[in-house]
Design an enzyme around this catalytic site. Sequence first.
Site, mmCIF file in Angstrom:
data_model
loop_
_atom_site.group_PDB
_atom_site.id
_atom_site.type_symbol
_atom_site.label_atom_id
_atom_site.label_comp_id
_atom_site.label_asym_id
_atom_site.label_seq_id
_atom_site.Cartn_x
_atom_site.Cartn_y
_atom_site.Cartn_z
ATOM 1 N N LYS A 380 0.832 -1.210 0.000
ATOM 2 C CA LYS A 380 0.000 0.000 0.000
ATOM 3 C C LYS A 380 0.866 1.259 0.000
ATOM 4 C CE LYS A 380 -3.489 -2.461 2.682
ATOM 5 N NZ LYS A 380 -2.637 -3.656 2.883
ATOM 6 N N CYS A 499 -8.166 -6.968 7.470
ATOM 7 C CA CYS A 499 -8.362 -8.171 6.652
ATOM 8 C C CYS A 499 -9.129 -9.219 7.458
ATOM 9 C CB CYS A 499 -7.031 -8.728 6.159
ATOM 10 S SG CYS A 499 -5.864 -9.123 7.469
#
Length: 727
Positions: A380, A499
Amino acid sequence: MSASRKVSLKTSAKAQPTKLAKPTPKSKPLPKKKPANAEPPAKKRKTVLQQPESESSEEENDSDDSGDDFEHEELEEGFQMGTAKAYSDDNTSWLTLKSKPAQLFEDDDDDDDDDEDDLAGNDEFDFDELHAAESDSGDDESDDDEDDGEKKSSKKGKVVEEEEEEEEELMEIEKKAKRRDEKNRKLLEESEKELQLNIQAEEKDEGVLQEEEKEDISLEDLHQRIREVIRILGAFNKLKEEGKTRSDYLKRLREDIAVYYNYNKYLVFLILDIFSPAEALEFFESNEVPRPITIRANTLKTRRRDLIKSLSARGVNVEELKWSKVGLQVFDSTVPIGATPEYLGGQYMLQGASSFAPVMALAPHEGERILDMCAAPGGKTTYIAALMKNTGVLMANDANKERLSALIANVHRMGVTNCIVSNLDGRRFPKVCGGFDRVLLDAPCAGLGVISRDQSVKLQKGKKDVQYCSSIQKKLILAAIDSVDAKSKTGGYIVYSTCSITVEENEAVVDFALKRRHVKLVDTGLPFGVPGFTRFKDKRFHPALSMTRRFYPHTHNMDGFFVAKLRKLSNKLPDKKEKPDADAVAEKKEKEEKAKKDKAAAEEADQTVDVSEDEEDEVKPSNGSDEESEDEEEIVEQEDDDDVDENGISPFAEMAGKTVADVKDEKQRKLKQKEDEKKAKKEARKAAAAAAVAAAAQKQSPQKKKKVQQQKKDQQQTGKKRPRPSK
């Protein structure tokens, strides 16, 4: 037959072997025996195959009967000379029929009668020679049986060899077609078996809930029972068994799923609470299959279409992701996708499709100051740098020092030049550095969305792990909000992602932040995803949580993920005693309770004026409950207990340039300050209680006031104090 004839037969049978043992040198040698696998001539083979053994013997007898005496004389001379040959496969060449009979197939009884008549009518035939010939033919017949066995085995071998030769002669396309037909045949057989099993299961009157279950049940039967229970739960009123409740079926379903898919009981309960039984089964099935491989094109070094051309030239079959401008899905590859020159050159990054979503929701701009609070391994971070085009300042932080090596390697490989890497605890980051335009918090979680990549989650993760992660996430999201500048012209946004699919790690954390800071939820801007929960079981969340997005493996074919986007409204921190605006209803209730307590204290003051110290401690202050606020802020206020090493030293001491002695002195000073604050609060509570008692004393009844006034008048007239009556 006469007795003299019998004696002559016996004597001839005894004398014959001596003649056969020593043949004369003039006798012709026997022909060489052919091997078992040797094929006879075509014509002779046809006559042997067409005529059975019994018929051939009959034909020989007929030919013998119709023959001349000359042939019998030759046979007799042959036996006497030792050169006679019995019938076998070796001498078929000269023992052939002279003439074919008119009828090949006749009755056996007629043939036997004819043979007896012929033998009886032939007076010149010597029976002694016949017995000797029969003894020799018995030996030859045993040899013939062995030859027949060898021939049968050789025929089988020939059949196998012929099949192999046929397969070799087939073309490649014919071989593939043959294999395909064989595969289709096996699939057809399996489908027929499954159909029969389904028919048998429907015909059975026994239900899926049996008290005495078989211990050695197969996995196929277990899977079939799971599907049957889910089918019943889908139409429960129609398909349920008599005397069985819905909880009975759910109990059986949980037990079977835990055994079949190898989950612990807590996770099975948790997943069945989030999804319906049918959708939960899809979720369990999807976790048994790996997710598609996706890569992200690095726009700092290449373009997506150029990357597709270069990878296709190396034998990599890729396709664009429609909802992403830089994403690619890899279907197959002839080379390792993580070792190509393009990968080593930093043209793309191996990254899950679900991890694109938080960065897309953050939407960084050029020239901004951005913080990635939990950055490792750098997927990211490098995506943010590519969107910023290496402008502005990007702070990549991670608390785990061991993971920083992967983060630094990816930053260098992808060509990022505006990044600063730090190793700090995110919970203490606002005290070190703040004023960012945007913050991305991909918080550490239990990982229940990536079970397909890590199967150990099924058994290792439990309730304590979820609660521990939720506690850390609440501290991190408050720290992320405090690190953002609400007055930023282009930003002031916080993106929170995990997640995991649990409500405790997602909606509950965001709802906690809405109550503790001046923030609001905004649209994530993602084109797909499932809205977040606004109510779950007995919990009720803020209605704006419907703007959050959830991603599931069975729905979107990517890892389970949660994304929420917040905007900071004010840099002012709410007071500890001050309730946020969202708790207006709770404030009203507290005020009502406070009024009731004051009224009760006034009534007690009418009865007695003296208040002991113990009673003063029990009276609560009039300005609210400080103890409750301390309990609620306990998650956020753990300055001296959370982030210390083995020696009790804060990890920020080295960065601040303090010595060990300075840190210890500061710690003792803070402890003393806390003790002083507690004492001050206690004294304040006592003073408030005393004030309440005094106020209650002033509110006396009118009769009591008249008594006091009368006492004052009497004292003025007499000039003496009236004695107080004894108790």
